[in-house]
Design an enzyme around this catalytic site. Structure first.
Site, PDB file in Angstrom:
ATOM      1  N   SER A 272       1.010   2.767  11.547  1.00 26.63           N
ATOM      2  CA  SER A 272       1.080   2.798  10.086  1.00 26.63           C
ATOM      3  C   SER A 272      -0.318   2.657   9.517  1.00 26.63           C
ATOM      4  O   SER A 272      -1.176   1.993  10.117  1.00 26.63           O
ATOM      5  CB  SER A 272       1.958   1.653   9.572  1.00 26.63           C
TER       6      SER A 272
ATOM      7  N   TYR B 199       3.638  -7.380   9.817  1.00 22.52           N
ATOM      8  CA  TYR B 199       3.828  -5.943  10.045  1.00 22.52           C
ATOM      9  C   TYR B 199       2.501  -5.227  10.294  1.00 22.52           C
ATOM     10  O   TYR B 199       2.366  -4.482  11.268  1.00 22.52           O
ATOM     11  CB  TYR B 199       4.547  -5.334   8.843  1.00 22.52           C
TER      12      TYR B 199
END
Length: 249
Positions: free
Chosen positions: A134, A147
């Site tokens: 990501s 995350y």
């Protein structure tokens, strides 16, 4: 016959969002795709959409025996690691350790297990493993706990595996792909909503401030297809946004 005819690909998290789009791109290019996810109903829906080129596999990527069983059964030429935990969109002080670390226990565990098995099996020379990370791995994500750090580690794991492949002369490419934030998936939509509320604006205004265009799942599928076709040397990392698909330095 298309260029990926005869190739078997394993795609995790294949039942929705980026994973479904990745599977669709690969099936469209002639690959046989084994789509892995926990949700049987969503996988069956994907199978109905994609047809005979898609084989659903109901499984949990946190099962450490899964990579070995999949590799033994299918001997894939391509592995795309897209599955991941959906983070709870809260500020740091509002999270428990369990919520904070969920991406480590799913995303990083998956990356470690599959990359390890690819090196140990090993996969055939010429095989490719693509870890979907990501852009949060670069800039952080203060409303998603661990995350961003987990996604950065996914990229590191892919790089470490690339080094080991080179050292051992295995001929396996290990790549990572870092998609931008988008409201076009369930995970991204929840994050966009949370950040808009944090700024006291609506989602439309938040997206406007981010600039024209939003990354679509189809663009991520196209990026994976480019990598599967041979784009990128072993160890390379790529970022994909609505405007660009480019290698990171």
């Amino acid at each position: 016959m298309t260029e990926l005819s005869g190739t078997t690909a394993i795609v995790t998290g294949a039942s929705r969002g980026f994973g479904r789009a990745i599977a669709a791109s690969l099936v469209g290019a002639g690959a046989r795709v084994v789509g892995v996810a926990r949700d049987r109903t969503a996988l069956e829906s994907t199978a109905e959409l994609l047809g005979d080129g898609f084989e659903p596999c109901v499984a949990d990527v946190t099962d450490f025996t899964l990579p070995g069983r999949l590799f033994d059964a299918y001997r894939p030429g391509l592995v795309v690691l897209n599955a991941g935990a959906r983070p709870l969109p809260r500020a740091l002080q509002q999270l428990t350790w369990e919520a904070f670390s969920s991406a480590w226990e799913t995303d990083v565990r998956q990356a470690f297990a599959f990359h390890r098995e690819a090196l140990l099996a090993p996969l055939e020379p010429g095989s490719t493993v693509i870890a979907v990370s990501s852009r949060a791995a670069i800039g952080g994500s203060p409303l998603s706990g661990g995350y961003a750090g987990a996604k950065a580690t996914v990229r590191f794991v892919a790089g470490y595996a690339a080094d080991e492949s080179t050292r051992a002369g295995l001929g396996i490419r290990f790549l990572s792909l870092l998609p931008d934030l988008t409201d076009a998936t369930g995970l991204g939509g929840a994050a966009v909503d949370a950040y808009a509320r944090r700024l006291g604006i609506d989602v439309a205004e938040f997206l406007r401030r981010r600039g024209p265009g939003q990354l679509s799942p189809e663009q991520v599928g196209a990026a994976v297809l480019d990598l599967a076709r041979g784009k990128g040397e072993n160890g390379a990392a790529y970022c994909v946004t609505a405007e660009a698909f480019e290698q990171l330095g």
